[in-house]
Design a protein around this motif. Structure first.
Motif, PDB file in Angstrom:
ATOM      1  N   ARG A 287       0.861  -1.195   0.000  1.00 63.45           N
ATOM      2  CA  ARG A 287       0.000   0.000   0.000  1.00 63.45           C
ATOM      3  C   ARG A 287       0.892   1.239   0.000  1.00 63.45           C
ATOM      4  N   PRO A 288       0.340   2.404  -0.382  1.00 62.21           N
ATOM      5  CA  PRO A 288       1.187   3.585  -0.517  1.00 62.21           C
ATOM      6  C   PRO A 288       1.851   4.015   0.796  1.00 62.21           C
ATOM      7  N   GLY A 289       3.099   4.430   0.691  1.00 62.19           N
ATOM      8  CA  GLY A 289       3.849   4.924   1.835  1.00 62.19           C
ATOM      9  C   GLY A 289       5.015   5.758   1.330  1.00 62.19           C
ATOM     10  N   VAL A 290       5.906   6.152   2.257  1.00 60.58           N
ATOM     11  CA  VAL A 290       7.022   7.020   1.889  1.00 60.58           C
ATOM     12  C   VAL A 290       8.335   6.361   2.310  1.00 60.58           C
ATOM     13  N   ARG A 295       6.931   8.863  -2.480  1.00 61.02           N
ATOM     14  CA  ARG A 295       5.729   8.138  -2.062  1.00 61.02           C
ATOM     15  C   ARG A 295       5.409   7.140  -3.162  1.00 61.02           C
ATOM     16  N   LEU A 298       4.457   0.291  -1.119  1.00 64.57           N
ATOM     17  CA  LEU A 298       5.496  -0.344  -0.304  1.00 64.57           C
ATOM     18  C   LEU A 298       4.941  -1.564   0.407  1.00 64.57           C
ATOM     19  N   GLN A 300       4.692  -2.998   3.768  1.00 65.63           N
ATOM     20  CA  GLN A 300       4.849  -2.455   5.116  1.00 65.63           C
ATOM     21  C   GLN A 300       3.836  -3.090   6.045  1.00 65.63           C
ATOM     22  N   ASP A 301       4.157  -3.034   7.356  1.00 66.72           N
ATOM     23  CA  ASP A 301       3.213  -3.599   8.318  1.00 66.72           C
ATOM     24  C   ASP A 301       2.214  -2.525   8.751  1.00 66.72           C
ATOM     25  N   ASP A 302       1.344  -2.862   9.688  1.00 65.10           N
ATOM     26  CA  ASP A 302       0.279  -1.941  10.103  1.00 65.10           C
ATOM     27  C   ASP A 302       0.824  -0.664  10.731  1.00 65.10           C
ATOM     28  N   GLY A 304       3.511   0.905   9.655  1.00 64.70           N
ATOM     29  CA  GLY A 304       4.307   1.667   8.698  1.00 64.70           C
ATOM     30  C   GLY A 304       5.783   1.298   8.704  1.00 64.70           C
ATOM     31  N   GLN A 305       6.118   0.158   9.302  1.00 65.13           N
ATOM     32  CA  GLN A 305       7.504  -0.333   9.235  1.00 65.13           C
ATOM     33  C   GLN A 305       7.643  -1.132   7.940  1.00 65.13           C
ATOM     34  N   ILE A 306       8.785  -0.910   7.259  1.00 63.76           N
ATOM     35  CA  ILE A 306       8.973  -1.527   5.954  1.00 63.76           C
ATOM     36  C   ILE A 306       9.355  -2.999   6.136  1.00 63.76           C
TER      37      ILE A 306
ATOM     38  N   SER B  56      11.922   1.375  10.681  1.00 62.81           N
ATOM     39  CA  SER B  56      12.730   0.273  10.157  1.00 62.81           C
ATOM     40  C   SER B  56      13.891   0.742   9.288  1.00 62.81           C
ATOM     41  N   ASN B 105       7.066   7.819   7.310  1.00 63.10           N
ATOM     42  CA  ASN B 105       6.162   6.736   6.924  1.00 63.10           C
ATOM     43  C   ASN B 105       5.248   6.204   8.029  1.00 63.10           C
ATOM     44  N   SER B 109       1.307   6.236   7.558  1.00 57.54           N
ATOM     45  CA  SER B 109       0.539   5.003   7.703  1.00 57.54           C
ATOM     46  C   SER B 109      -0.564   5.152   8.766  1.00 57.54           C
TER      47      SER B 109
END
Lengths: 406, 279
Positions: A287-290, A295, A298, A300-302, A304-306, B56, B105, B109
């Motif tokens: 899903r979109p992230g930075v 942007r 990506l 990523q988990d819930d 926002g960790q990649i 991360s 991020n 999120s």
């Protein structure tokens, strides 16, 4: 009625803020921001400068060996029994992949900007080899950041880079793959901002990288367009390319984006399957992230960790994707699908035996999708696939996967 | 804007000494220990608390803070828990300004609006988000300022006089001057250059200027504090935490106190900054 709206173009991005729709942008630390703006100035100059273009074209022709052939894969076409399959053979380029198209353009920019040191990140090592090659050709010192896991699984490329005079720095943070190498390259850049040019290997990162990498790679699509018109007198029905960061795919797709009858398929690394964690299908399962300056979609988990991705192909092992692909997905112009490790290895073997071409594992993913699509299309249809790298570097990985000794 | 930040810097100005700004990572090595460290900081002499939000992929951080973030994430820290931690701290301390520091991020999120509401509710006074330069103000800076949360910008040696006004435009609370081109935890800086840079920035703004990156000891704090309105210490504190952990990476009985002792030492350096100048 008011004037009709201008025809919509898929080729006009990014806007002046570096955005493709909501994707892209310049998400970087302040230390880098002045340099990003300086790069943008150099890039604007290069776009309009006939001398820059002429030098790039000369090197493309005489150093890289462009144009790369557009090859009709007759035996494979017969084998699959459907659409005619053409390969754009960028694996025949000097250094063995499409990566050199981008590096040539960027090193000319670096020289224009007066930079005296090159850094790059690499996954499979193809971009690292291309960067090290051009650093040697232009006489500049070069440092390549490479995940420790990749250093191990791409040993021949590591040796090539060292032979070329580059310093290869293994990165053991995270899982030691491409994302971690990119973090470390950014840390180097922020530290050595005065002297150093960061040669990003894919059509991602802060603006203007996604645009300039795309432009340098679009030589693939421009040539393919002329070549298919010469061979068949018409445009292809479908383009297929692998997407890791997405530079070879955007290079093939971009010149065709406003031809509505040309379908396009980007092939992501489905790894061991999308139901688990071991894949790298950012567009299909993210899903979109930075991250890394832009942007985009990506993994990523819930929180926002990649996440760490997985692919048998080190070149697709990146949890993000170039921002223009995110936009092309959301706009519906390009379809993105995952291919599993197993399917890619099957396709790798198929191509080797039917056409006598050993492909890299990255285009083997694209080929696995061609294997699925071609039989469902008529014999009058045409597929052009980007055969963006050769497979010498992957022989060991494939042997390991198949449980064979080299 | 929340009043705590401006009040704190006004009081320090009256007192005639620079601020000690202390950074540590939320959730390092675990939630309870990190909260105990946070509660101990003001008593040990910290004037402003920077609360790290683990990410991360911390592209601007050196190995020490990278590892701290990893410990926190492995311990189950999330942005939600970091906000909870600030809220728990506020139950006993309504004066020490808290600045959240990290990358965009996790906030992206979480959702910008939801994050800002939760941050206000938790008593957050400011935000430092490394990967949001002025060019991206529409993302978080503008909404934060509208809600009354300070957006604290980093200025760096590459931020020249031409660019400085853009960097300062929507900045409030204080300006964080990054003493070098580099990542957190790098070697100590050329202090003369830092002094010159602080003076240069002061020509463009009345906001307090705090200097960070490379400040490790009480002596550094004393020297940097001569010119700056505040001194930021991060990596040294994070290293102190790391050094206090047991063989399995868990907090020991000594963890909180060893950090407090170190901060007291830094505070003595800060207190000496202007005395030295007077003398």
């Amino acid at each position: 009625m008011n004037e009709p709206l201008k025809p919509n173009s898929f080729r006009s991005g990014p806007d002046e803020d570096g955005l493709f729709g909501i994707f892209g942008g310049r998400f970087v630390a302040e230390t880098l921001m002045p340099l990003i703006l300086e790069l943008q100035e150099a890039w604007e100059w290069a776009k309009g400068d006939a001398g820059f273009r002429a030098e790039l074209e000369h090197l493309n022709a005489h150093y890289t060996g462009r144009p790369s052939p557009l090859y009709f894969a007759e035996r494979l076409t017969e084998e699959l029994g459907g659409a005619k399959i053409y390969f754009k053979r960028d694996e025949l380029n000097h250094t063995g992949s499409h990566k050199i198209n981008n590096c040539l353009g960027q090193i000319l920019l670096a020289r224009k900007m007066g930079k005296t040191r090159i850094i790059a990140e690499t996954g499979a090592g193809q971009h690292g080899v291309a960067s090290a090659t051009l650093a040697a050709r232009f006489g500049l010192p070069c440092v390549i950041y490479m995940g420790a896991t990749d250093v191990e699984r791409q040993a021949p490329n590591v040796f090539r880079m060292r032979l070329l005079g580059a310093e290869v720095k293994p990165v053991s943070a995270g899982h030691g793959t491409l994302k971690d190498a990119m973090n470390e390259a950014l840390r180097d850049w922020v530290t050595n901002v005065d002297s150093t040019y960061y040669m990003i290997g894919t059509a991602a990162g802060p603006h203007p990288y996604p645009e300039l990498v795309r432009e340098f790679q679009s030589v693939i699509g421009r040539e393919a367009r002329e070549q298919i018109m010469a061979a068949e007198g018409k445009l292809p029905d479908m383009l297929v390319a692998a997407v890791g960061g997405g530079s070879n795919a955007i290079g093939l797709f971009h010149p065709f984006l406003d031809d509505p009858d040309v379908a396009m398929v980007g092939v992501e690394a489905g790894g061991k399957g999308l139901e688990g964690e071991e894949h790298c299908a950012s567009l299909t399962a993210g899903r979109p992230g930075v991250l890394h300056g832009n942007r985009t979609y990506l993994l990523q988990d819930d929180d926002g960790q990649i996440k760490e991705g997985h692919s048998i192909s080190a070149g697709l092992d990146y949890p993000g994707i170039g921002p223009e692909h995110s936009w092309l997905k959301e706009s519906g112009r390009v379809e993105y699908v995952p291919i599993l490790d197993r399917e890619a290895v099957d396709a790798f073997q198929l191509l080797t035996r039917t056409e006598g071409i050993i492909p890299a594992l990255e285009p083997a993913h694209a080929l696995a999708e061609v294997v699925k699509r071609a039989p469902t299309m008529g014999r009058d249809k045409i597929i052009v696939m980007n055969l963006c790298g050769r497979g010498d570097k992957d022989v060991q990985s494939v042997a390991n996967y198949l449980g064979m000794e080299v | 804007m929340t009043a705590r930040m401006d009040t704190r810097f006004a009081d320090l100005k009256a007192e005639g000494r620079p601020a000690l700004v202390t950074y540590f990572m939320g959730g390092d090595p675990d939630y309870e220990t990190a909260l105990a460290i946070m509660k101990a900081l003001p008593g040990a002499g910290a004037d402003v608390i920077e609360l790290g939000m683990p990410f991360s992929d911390p592209m601007a951080d050196g190995p020490a803070i990278q590892k701290a973030g990893r410990r926190a994430l492995d311990g189950g820290q999330t942005l939600e828990k970091t906000l909870l931690m600030a809220k728990a701290f506020r139950e006993n301390d309504d004066e020490t300004p808290i600045v959240l520091m990290g990358y965009y991020n996790p906030i992206h999120s979480f959702g910008v609006e939801r994050f800002l509401d939760a941050a206000l509710d938790a008593g957050i006074d400011g935000l430092i988000v490394v990967d949001l330069p002025p060019e991206m103000d529409v993302e978080l800076c503008n909404p934060a300022v509208e809600k009354g949360i300070n957006f604290i910008r980093l200025a760096t040696p590459t931020t020249d006089d031409k660019r400085l006004p853009a960097v300062l435009a929507n900045t409030s609370g204080f300006v964080y001057y990054v003493s070098m081109t580099g990542i957190t935890g790098s070697a100590i800086v050329d202090t003369d250059k830092v002094e010159a840079a602080v003076k240069r920035i002061k020509g463009h703004t009345d906001l307090p200027i705090c200097v960070g990156f490379g400040v490790k000891t009480a002596e550094h704090a004393r020297i940097i504090g001569r010119a700056a309105d505040g001194v930021v210490v991060g990596t040294a504190i994070v290293n102190q935490i790391a050094g206090s952990l047991d063989a399995d990476g868990r907090a020991s009985a000594d963890t909180v106190e060893s950090v407090a002792t170190m901060v007291r030492g830094l505070a003595s350096g800060i207190a000496a900054a202007r005395l030295a100048q007077a003398g």
